[in-house]
Enzyme design. Structure first.
Site, short mmCIF file in Angstrom:
data_model
loop_
_atom_site.label_atom_id
_atom_site.label_comp_id
_atom_site.label_asym_id
_atom_site.label_seq_id
_atom_site.Cartn_x
_atom_site.Cartn_y
_atom_site.Cartn_z
N HIS A 193 -63.82 22.40 31.09
CA HIS A 193 -63.67 23.13 32.55
C HIS A 193 -65.03 23.37 32.29
O HIS A 193 -64.88 24.41 33.81
CB HIS A 193 -62.60 24.16 32.62
CG HIS A 193 -61.31 24.30 32.15
ND1 HIS A 193 -61.05 26.05 32.04
CD2 HIS A 193 -60.62 23.22 32.03
CE1 HIS A 193 -59.44 25.27 31.38
NE2 HIS A 193 -60.07 23.87 31.60
N HIS A 240 -57.06 26.64 34.47
CA HIS A 240 -57.25 25.21 35.07
C HIS A 240 -57.48 24.73 35.75
O HIS A 240 -57.95 24.23 36.51
CB HIS A 240 -56.57 24.71 33.60
CG HIS A 240 -55.75 24.72 32.50
ND1 HIS A 240 -56.09 24.54 31.36
CD2 HIS A 240 -55.45 26.48 32.45
CE1 HIS A 240 -55.31 25.22 30.62
NE2 HIS A 240 -55.38 26.74 31.05
C1 FAD Z 1 -60.68 17.07 26.98
C2 FAD Z 1 -60.22 17.50 28.80
C3 FAD Z 1 -59.42 18.14 27.90
C4 FAD Z 1 -59.17 18.81 29.73
N1 FAD Z 1 -57.94 20.02 29.42
C5 FAD Z 1 -57.23 20.06 31.25
C6 FAD Z 1 -55.77 20.52 31.33
O1 FAD Z 1 -55.55 20.59 30.24
N2 FAD Z 1 -55.79 20.86 32.32
C7 FAD Z 1 -57.22 20.97 33.28
O2 FAD Z 1 -56.83 21.72 34.64
N3 FAD Z 1 -57.93 20.65 33.43
C8 FAD Z 1 -58.35 19.83 31.93
N4 FAD Z 1 -59.65 19.46 31.87
C9 FAD Z 1 -60.75 19.83 32.67
C10 FAD Z 1 -59.98 18.40 34.18
O3 FAD Z 1 -59.72 17.30 33.68
C11 FAD Z 1 -61.82 18.55 34.92
O4 FAD Z 1 -61.79 20.19 35.51
C12 FAD Z 1 -61.94 17.71 36.18
O5 FAD Z 1 -60.98 16.36 35.68
C13 FAD Z 1 -63.01 17.19 36.82
O6 FAD Z 1 -62.97 16.60 37.67
P1 FAD Z 1 -63.69 14.95 38.81
O7 FAD Z 1 -63.48 14.69 39.61
O8 FAD Z 1 -64.94 16.91 38.64
O9 FAD Z 1 -64.82 14.91 37.01
P2 FAD Z 1 -63.59 13.98 36.42
O10 FAD Z 1 -62.85 13.52 36.69
O11 FAD Z 1 -64.66 13.98 35.20
O12 FAD Z 1 -64.24 12.18 37.44
C14 FAD Z 1 -65.48 11.54 37.11
C15 FAD Z 1 -65.56 10.25 37.07
O13 FAD Z 1 -67.12 10.00 37.54
C16 FAD Z 1 -66.72 8.87 36.23
N5 FAD Z 1 -68.55 8.21 36.63
C17 FAD Z 1 -69.57 9.56 36.25
N6 FAD Z 1 -71.01 8.88 36.15
C18 FAD Z 1 -71.10 8.21 36.93
C19 FAD Z 1 -71.56 7.20 37.13
N7 FAD Z 1 -73.30 7.10 36.68
N8 FAD Z 1 -71.56 5.40 37.93
C20 FAD Z 1 -70.42 5.52 38.16
N9 FAD Z 1 -68.85 6.33 37.42
C21 FAD Z 1 -69.60 7.42 37.20
C22 FAD Z 1 -66.38 8.96 35.67
O14 FAD Z 1 -66.04 7.71 34.27
C23 FAD Z 1 -65.71 9.24 35.77
O15 FAD Z 1 -64.18 8.70 36.62
C24 FAD Z 1 -59.58 18.73 30.37
C25 FAD Z 1 -61.14 18.13 30.14
C26 FAD Z 1 -61.22 17.09 29.77
C27 FAD Z 1 -62.08 16.41 29.15
#
Ligand code: FAD
Ligand code: NAG
Ligand code: NAG
Ligand code: NAG
Ligand code: NAG
Ligand code: NAG
Ligand code: NAG
Length: 585
Positions: free
Chosen positions: A520, A564
């Site tokens: 997280h 979460h």
């Molecule tokens: C294994 C795991 C289990 C989890 N379990 C839970 C759960 O059960 N419940 C819950 O609520 N949360 C959970 N989480 C946390 C939750 O999924 C995240 O907090 C949330 O999805 C983050 O969203 P975001 O948009 O910030 O980033 P992300 O969804 O990670 O999106 C970032 C995106 O940017 C892309 N990216 C990165 N760098 C670059 C670049 N330089 N160029 C182009 N693209 C790039 C990545 O590939 C990715 O697709 C979990 C996370 C993980 C990894």
């Protein structure tokens, strides 16, 4: 273009041959039809796909999304919940990150994966869904001095992001969930469709010990305190609902949307200056460290949605960060923002194991398939709870308020593999305990100026002594909970390193050995009041001291919510989409 794309889509559908869906996605930067778009969204992850959907829905803007990872279609592990992260830690759908040695954890190095696929981490996470407590958001509003971020004012965006659907087995969910506190958005939420032996024991125990462990009908009510049935981002067919399936897949044929995958953004380039502020509207990208660099320009804005690890990495590579540190590593500073990459917050979690007098746990099944629980299935019940005042021993309460927990318990019907290996035989249950009000603060820093190199990741788990005290209280609360009558004759003993710990000091030491991440991480580009000297983005998520650059992902959270994180990311993204529409329409 529209017609050939639509045709490809229909063709794919008829053949049910999903490789054809690639036709809707660009994999070659040279084939992009344009070099100017109204908005360029970097990262098609949890937040990025919300932005892609909302900014193309009125047809007024052209949008390009650039994603480092692969297509989610046809990747079975992201669809079937039980297969979820079988591919950890080395897999083409993950950034197989690791932390730096953790000082608070006897210098252990932890896996720190993120999703590297359409949908980002929402395509690989464990699917537990919580929106957070009212107090979490009211604290945000107070910290950033803007009521736009209060629970009440964010409510419409929560309702707009998700909806409750029947569970896969279509059982009667009366008494497990309150439909009234749910919305009508695209992300599908359901209670587990596979009951386990311990579910009723957990719920009955909360009724029996209700003063300490009250039953909470619905964790989305705004008050998270108590024991609840888990809600998952899973649809009525038992399939994962991610930001890719909920927000992106159905709109890939919009003529004003282009999506480029398998391509990494390497930095943002200054494209000019206005009112003495640098404009960052040029996005540079590549498919390998040594491969050719390409670039596109945003007419309106670049929206960075690359998550808590990569957003500060890209900012720093672009000259936005602590000027002295950037200079030292050989990057010319353009905007001096010392908080870029700082304030990293995450929830430490550990497993409490118990030996149980039954053969009806998932251990028997996993023994056959060779899979462990924490790489396979989430629990069916959880609880958010508060510590006694004495645990805080006079220091300020680190939680957001009485509706927010200090710690969480997650109940799993089997041996959840976290820090300890699965025993060869036996039947177990696991109660995972997490500190959801952490005081420890870590950082993301550059290890290299190569955008393809991983940055240094330091969640600094258990470096604040209060986090250790709360974890010790959480472990003791679990032991208290299993004294309730439903566990009599069922739990026969404690197990594992933590099982052997008795005194507070022993529990603290076992915590340092047992803590892992619940994945997280947040707050490395935190929001702050517009005129504050700290923080990275203002309350409309624009990067301070710049023009044309906004951040929308978990990195902007002013504090990690006591829940979460995927639910709060959807809420922030829906909120941000309306800021952008109101500013540019
Ligand atoms: C294994 C795991 C289990 C989890 N379990 C839970 C759960 O059960 N419940 C819950 O609520 N949360 C959970 N989480 C946390 C939750 O999924 C995240 O907090 C949330 O999805 C983050 O969203 P975001 O948009 O910030 O980033 P992300 O969804 O990670 O999106 C970032 C995106 O940017 C892309 N990216 C990165 N760098 C670059 C670049 N330089 N160029 C182009 N693209 C790039 C990545 O590939 C990715 O697709 C979990 C996370 C993980 C990894
Ligand atoms: C990550 O994956 C790559 C390629 O799959 C591999 O070379 C590397 O060793 C892995 N790193 C870790 C820390 O697992
Ligand atoms: C839980 O409580 C219900 C209602 O009192 C009872 O029927 C059931 O047997 C109990 N189950 C367990 C496992 O304690
Ligand atoms: C709080 O105190 C009560 C009684 O003093 C005790 O039974 C309980 O275990 C404590 N709870 C926690 C979470 O420490
Ligand atoms: C797991 O398998 C081993 C042999 O492979 C067996 O001895 C053991 O009893 C099994 N455990 C369970 C819980 O089924
Ligand atoms: C195990 O359960 C059986 C009933 O299912 C009971 O007779 C036995 O006493 C239990 N064993 C222990 C060690 O509690
Ligand atoms: C920021 O501005 C607001 C008014 O817009 C003011 O109330 C507040 O005190 C200012 N804070 C700082 C740190 O200057």
């Amino acid at each position: 273009m529209l017609s050939s794309r639509s045709t490809a889509f229909i063709f794919c559908y008829i053949l049910l041959f999903c490789a054809s869906v690639d036709a809707l996605l660009y994999t070659d930067p040279k084939k992009l039809p344009k070099i100017h778009y109204d908005f360029v969204i970097v990262g098609a992850g949890t937040a990025g796909n919300v932005m892609a959907n909302r900014l193309t829905e009125n047809g007024q803007f052209s949008v390009l999304v650039i994603e480092a990872g692969v297509n989610n279609e046809g990747v079975l592990a992201t669809t079937v919940p039980f297969l979820a992260p079988t591919s950890q830690p080395a897999s083409p759908i993950l950034w197989n990150y690791t932390t730096v040695p953790q000082k608070g954890l006897d210098n252990r190095v932890l896996g720190y994966s993120r999703g590297r696929i359409l949908g980002g981490s929402s395509s690989v996470n464990f699917m537990t869904y919580t929106r957070g407590s009212d107090d979490d958001y009211d604290r945000w509003a107070k910290l950033v001095e803007d009521q736009v971020w209060s629970a009440k004012n964010l409510e419409p965006y929560y309702l707009k992001s998700s909806r409750l659907v029947p569970p896969a087995d279509h059982h009667n969910t009366n008494g497990q969930v309150n439909p009234v506190v749910h919305g009508n958005g695209p992300v599908k939420i359901s209670v587990p469709g596979f009951p386990t032996d311990i579910d009723a024991r957990v719920i009955n125990s909360s009724h029996e010990l209700s003063s300490q462990f009250p039953f909470n009908l619905d964790v989305q009510s705004g008050n998270t305190i108590g024991i609840s049935v888990v809600q998952n981002t899973v649809d009525s067919q038992g399939r994962r609902s991610s930001s890719a399936t909920a927000y992106l897949q159905s709109i890939l044929d919009r003529p004003n949307l282009d999506v480029l995958i398998q391509t990494q953004v390497t930095r943002l380039k200054q494209s000019g200056i206005t009112s003495r502020k640098p404009i960052f509207k040029v996005v540079e990208f590549a498919q390998s460290s040594t491969g050719p660099r390409f670039q596109v320009t945003a007419n309106n804005e670049v929206i960075l949605c690359t998550g808590t690890i990569n957003t500060p990495q890209i900012l720093m590579l672009s000259g936005i960060g602590d000027a002295i540190t950037l200079k030292k590593i050989g990057i010319t500073p353009i905007v001096d923002l010392p908080d870029v990459g700082q304030n990293l917050q995450d929830h430490p979690i550990l497993s409490n194991y118990f030996v149980v007098n039954t053969t009806n746990t998932f251990d028997t099944e996993w023994n056959t398939t060779g899979e462990g629980l924490f790489v396979d299935a989430p629990g069916n019940t959880l609880g958010f709870l508060r510590v006694n005042q004495s645990v805080l021993h006079g220091v300020a309460d680190p939680s957001a308020g009485p509706k927010s927990g200090h710690f969480e318990m997650i109940f799993a019907d089997g041996f959840a593999v976290t820090a300890e290996a699965s025993p060869a035989s036996g039947n177990y249950i696991t109660v995972n305990t997490a500190v959801v009000s952490p005081s420890s603060r870590g950082s993301i820093t550059l290890a290299s100026t190569d955008p393809f190199a991983f940055p240094n990741m330091d969640p600094a788990f258990l470096t604040a002594s209060l986090d250790v005290s709360i974890m010790v209280a959480a472990v003791k609360a679990v032991r208290q909970f299993v004294t309730a009558s439903p566990w009599r004759g069922y739990i026969t003993s404690r197990f594992g390193n933590m099982g052997m710990a008795n005194t507070d000091e022993e529990i603290a030491a076992a915590s340092r050995l047992g803590v892992v991440t619940i994945w997280h991480p947040t707050s490395t580009a935190m929001m702050s009041p517009a005129n504050a000297s700290w923080g990275v983005v203002d309350t409309r998520l624009l990067v301070k001291g710049t023009v044309g650059l906004r951040i929308v992902d978990a990195s902007v959270f002013p504090v990690i919510p006591a829940g979460h994180t995927v639910g709060p990311v959807y809420i922030v993204a829906e909120r941000a989409a309306d800021f952008i529409k109101s500013e540019w329409c």
